[in-house]
Write an enzyme that holds these catalytic residues in place. Structure first.
Site, PDB file in Angstrom:
ATOM      1  N   ARG A 156     141.498 -15.302  82.989  1.00 13.10           N
ATOM      2  CA  ARG A 156     140.608 -14.664  83.964  1.00 13.10           C
ATOM      3  C   ARG A 156     141.360 -13.663  84.817  1.00 13.10           C
ATOM      4  O   ARG A 156     140.890 -12.547  85.039  1.00 13.10           O
ATOM      5  CB  ARG A 156     140.013 -15.696  84.926  1.00 13.10           C
ATOM      6  CG  ARG A 156     139.541 -16.951  84.273  1.00 13.10           C
ATOM      7  CD  ARG A 156     139.862 -18.142  85.169  1.00 13.10           C
ATOM      8  NE  ARG A 156     138.702 -18.962  85.412  1.00 13.10           N
ATOM      9  CZ  ARG A 156     137.830 -18.782  86.366  1.00 13.10           C
ATOM     10  NH1 ARG A 156     137.941 -17.774  87.196  1.00 13.10           N
ATOM     11  NH2 ARG A 156     136.828 -19.616  86.501  1.00 13.10           N
ATOM     12  N   THR A 157     142.505 -14.061  85.313  1.00 16.13           N
ATOM     13  CA  THR A 157     143.275 -13.134  86.140  1.00 16.13           C
ATOM     14  C   THR A 157     143.697 -11.930  85.307  1.00 16.13           C
ATOM     15  O   THR A 157     143.699 -10.797  85.785  1.00 16.13           O
ATOM     16  CB  THR A 157     144.506 -13.845  86.733  1.00 16.13           C
ATOM     17  OG1 THR A 157     144.062 -14.980  87.469  1.00 16.13           O
ATOM     18  CG2 THR A 157     145.271 -12.930  87.657  1.00 16.13           C
TER      19      THR A 157
ATOM     20  N   LYS B 238     163.285 -19.249  70.721  1.00 12.94           N
ATOM     21  CA  LYS B 238     164.364 -18.758  69.858  1.00 12.94           C
ATOM     22  C   LYS B 238     165.623 -18.425  70.629  1.00 12.94           C
ATOM     23  O   LYS B 238     166.641 -18.070  70.047  1.00 12.94           O
ATOM     24  CB  LYS B 238     163.902 -17.489  69.125  1.00 12.94           C
ATOM     25  CG  LYS B 238     163.179 -17.737  67.820  1.00 12.94           C
ATOM     26  CD  LYS B 238     162.909 -16.377  67.143  1.00 12.94           C
ATOM     27  CE  LYS B 238     161.853 -16.477  66.067  1.00 12.94           C
ATOM     28  NZ  LYS B 238     161.347 -15.143  65.707  1.00 12.94           N
TER      29      LYS B 238
ATOM     30  N   ARG C  67     152.759 -12.808  85.184  1.00 11.65           N
ATOM     31  CA  ARG C  67     152.537 -14.197  85.595  1.00 11.65           C
ATOM     32  C   ARG C  67     153.528 -15.052  84.840  1.00 11.65           C
ATOM     33  O   ARG C  67     153.754 -14.864  83.641  1.00 11.65           O
ATOM     34  CB  ARG C  67     151.121 -14.663  85.284  1.00 11.65           C
ATOM     35  CG  ARG C  67     151.002 -16.195  85.387  1.00 11.65           C
ATOM     36  CD  ARG C  67     149.611 -16.683  85.468  1.00 11.65           C
ATOM     37  NE  ARG C  67     148.979 -16.262  86.700  1.00 11.65           N
ATOM     38  CZ  ARG C  67     147.841 -16.781  87.149  1.00 11.65           C
ATOM     39  NH1 ARG C  67     147.210 -17.712  86.456  1.00 11.65           N
ATOM     40  NH2 ARG C  67     147.315 -16.349  88.273  1.00 11.65           N
TER      41      ARG C  67
ATOM     42  N   HIS D  38     150.982 -16.235  94.939  1.00 12.40           N
ATOM     43  CA  HIS D  38     149.928 -15.598  94.148  1.00 12.40           C
ATOM     44  C   HIS D  38     149.286 -14.567  95.076  1.00 12.40           C
ATOM     45  O   HIS D  38     148.162 -14.731  95.537  1.00 12.40           O
ATOM     46  CB  HIS D  38     148.919 -16.653  93.703  1.00 12.40           C
ATOM     47  CG  HIS D  38     147.919 -16.157  92.689  1.00 12.40           C
ATOM     48  ND1 HIS D  38     147.876 -14.858  92.247  1.00 12.40           N
ATOM     49  CD2 HIS D  38     146.924 -16.811  92.038  1.00 12.40           C
ATOM     50  CE1 HIS D  38     146.891 -14.735  91.364  1.00 12.40           C
ATOM     51  NE2 HIS D  38     146.304 -15.898  91.224  1.00 12.40           N
TER      52      HIS D  38
END
Lengths: 310, 310, 310
Positions: free
Chosen positions: C50-51, C78, C100, C128
């Site tokens: 959503r963000t 990896k 994020r 945030h």
């Protein structure tokens, strides 16, 4: 603005409008940017990368911006309902929502709450209206009418494609039959003239053989003799001879090579499978315009004559 | 229209055309929209997000639209072959296909069936031509020639990068060597002057140390003494002294910090690793133009002099 | 160019600039293409669809190109560090990075190494900031001031939203309280006037009830009697009566229906939850412009009067 949720809700006139527009687009080399500045949101809760690419290409052909919402199973597991997800996305000012989802009827439910038109890209075992529209376009292109005999072959019980296609063909006076192994065909189905387990009975005089995907695992469980299936129900170079010479083969894809269709027919001259994919983009261009109010039913001259013609 | 499948098929002239164009793009602040109205399809069957971003950025820099087909393992498991997937996407009218896939030779196979140019973004252990092109650009920028001594270090057996790079360097008269632990280097390799397990022997007089990714798990299995590896084969501030002062370090990324390269050299002044990434976008801009026929080999003046110059 | 990493680093003036711009955008029907030709890279190491959609829509509303880097867990496993991934992407010439990530402080770390502005879209339990900005916008719209009493309810210990919001509200003279089950509220928190397990004590005279997501699993583990929780801590039609009539309900989403908020209040008239989502796009438009230097603090007239007004 107009939702496109299922074939049931579309009038003959509306279907003709969409098909005529799609055929016009197919004749063009450069498309008008009728959706410039629009934002289309694709939300495929049930993944289907091919249909998604087809919608994205259709939208971008007409100049629209596309943003894809890729639901993580995780966030839905966290307790948010799919409706809450859609209500959230609805606040971000999109001009159209294209949604695929496993839950039958979910697109219709969403359409009651959102301020943008909803296009159903397939909901569970319910409907897949743009598939039926592109199938119809492919038939009209070839036969110049929809007054056809069409046999749907394969796993019909689990197929939203069968339902949408039957609805559409019924509106235009086609005769629809269903044929498949026991357990794969319904006991009865509105608007279908014949339901059988005998391929020859179903296709001996058809115009279109419409094969559906069969999952091999499911087949092995339900069908006593799988080899027998391949001899009698698979569309291959032998069984296709049970149909008239002029009959064409269609399939909504993705297909299981050498399960429901064999290598030797899948891309043969009688196959319209790739043409269906091609037409899918043009139909979705028209559908997106229809949903966003760019094309209106009233402004289009009747195609009824030609469609019901033959 | 021209496929870009492997280095083998490219002439010196074609390679020079691409490199010259890429270098020109590097000198610009604003790019001409030479791909405006074009649609590029990225299909990464084997995921590689960095290479995908590089291609997407390259295409969009030149004004192209990009649609990404993200294959779900699920749909491929369902029985559809990768070729059928590509044939389907081919019907949606894209101007170029950029494909990465685990199956060796698959891009070449696809190119025989589709109507759009195919750009190989890496196929299995076979080829990774755009990587070799960006590596060549980085070398030419620094040395003003490709007549260089280049030692490829690390896990060469499993590397498509090693193959493509060797092919390319051979075309321009470079001397290529290969060095790695036992089991990680081939017994023989066309166009390679030295294959050894001794790092010093390989790099004592080179211009370029080209390190490849080594998977630690695989190393631990195959190599008797891993500490010994780090002393003798890892490129770090000690082992890099085995090479001449003017030699540069390259790596196709992503790298394993402190496995094949150590913290103290990876972004040192001698490292060209980030420059390779930067050049990757410019090379891919030129490659996309080349594939779609925007640039033609004939129209470009020779670079042979400068490339073979030194 | 200006990073947007956390609320701490933003001045009142900068916050006002962003909010004023966002509100202006909300009043428009067509947006100026202030980011035309810019490339925004979204890199969500911790998925949040959503963000991500909100940022993508914001960027595209202003004419920017957006490319999404979708990190595969595989490639990070990896051995490549997230910083190396970012350094690689940094070489591809983007104009802004929206990131994020689970690791606290990672966006700040990245900002020291990259040449593009970094916008923090949420880092672990740290900050945030765009959520706090959109929350502030929603409060200012409704109350015409930020001098408010705000009770944050729920799982505060694990919430980056609580931290960013508290920082922001403190800058504008709001009174912040925290209330939640034992184990879900901190022992102390700078700038918070009351920390309690008693919902009534916290909300009896507030302007804003700000509910946070509670994970049911975690609740069942930590809380002796879950039914008791729903009676005393859940925001529902009964418990909301503990607050004054004028108080509004907010939540950063996604919410757990009938865990921290009940069906009967979540979209009630007192709920601002969907308005928050709507404002999110406008705030992110302003934030992207701010980061890329399109809007400058100096050029904006003061909003302090109105914000600190009441």
């Amino acid at each position: 603005m107009r939702h496109l949720l299922d074939i049931k809700d579309l009038s003959r006139k509306e279907i003709e409008t969409i098909l005529e527009r799609a055929m016009w687009y197919k004749s063009l080399k450069v498309y008008p940017k009728t959706l410039e500045g629009k934002f289309v949101l694709t939300a495929f809760f049930e993944p289907s990368t091919r249909t998604k690419v087809s919608f994205q290409k259709a939208a971008m052909n007409l100049g629209a911006n596309v943003i894809d919402f890729a639901p993580e199973s995780s966030s839905l597991l966290k307790g948010e309902t799919d409706l809450d997800t859609i209500l959230t996305l609805n606040m971000m000012d999109f001009d159209c929502l294209v949604v695929r989802i496993r839950r039958n009827g979910a697109p219709k439910e969403f359409s009651k709450y959102v301020k943008m038109p909803v296009v159903n890209a397939g909901d569970g075992t319910n409907e897949h209206p743009t598939q039926a529209l592109l199938d119809a376009m492919t038939m009209v292109e070839h036969f110049n009418t929809l007054k056809l005999k069409v046999a749907i072959v394969g796993d019909i019980v689990h197929s939203r494609v069968a339902r949408s296609l039957t609805e559409l063909l019924n509106k235009f006076g086609a005769e629809v039959r269903m044929v498949g192994p026991k357990g794969f065909v319904p006991e009865s189905f509105e608007g279908v003239s014949l339901i059988t387990n005998d391929l020859e009975e179903a296709i001996h005089d058809v115009d279109v053989i419409y094969a559906l995907r069969i999952q091999k695992e499911r087949l092995e469980e339900s069908y006593p003799n799988v080899d027998d299936f391949f001899r009698t129900m698979q569309i291959n170079s032998k069984t296709i001879e049970l149909a008239p010479k002029h009959a064409v083969l269609m399939h909504p894809g993705p297909f299981n090579r050498n399960v429901e269709v064999s290598d030797d027919v899948v891309y043969s001259e009688r196959s319209k499978i790739l043409e269906q994919v091609k037409n899918g983009v043009f139909v979705r261009m028209a559908v997106l315009e229809f949903a966003m109010g760019v094309i209106e039913v009233e402004s289009v001259r009747s195609m009824e004559a030609s469609l019901a013609g033959r």
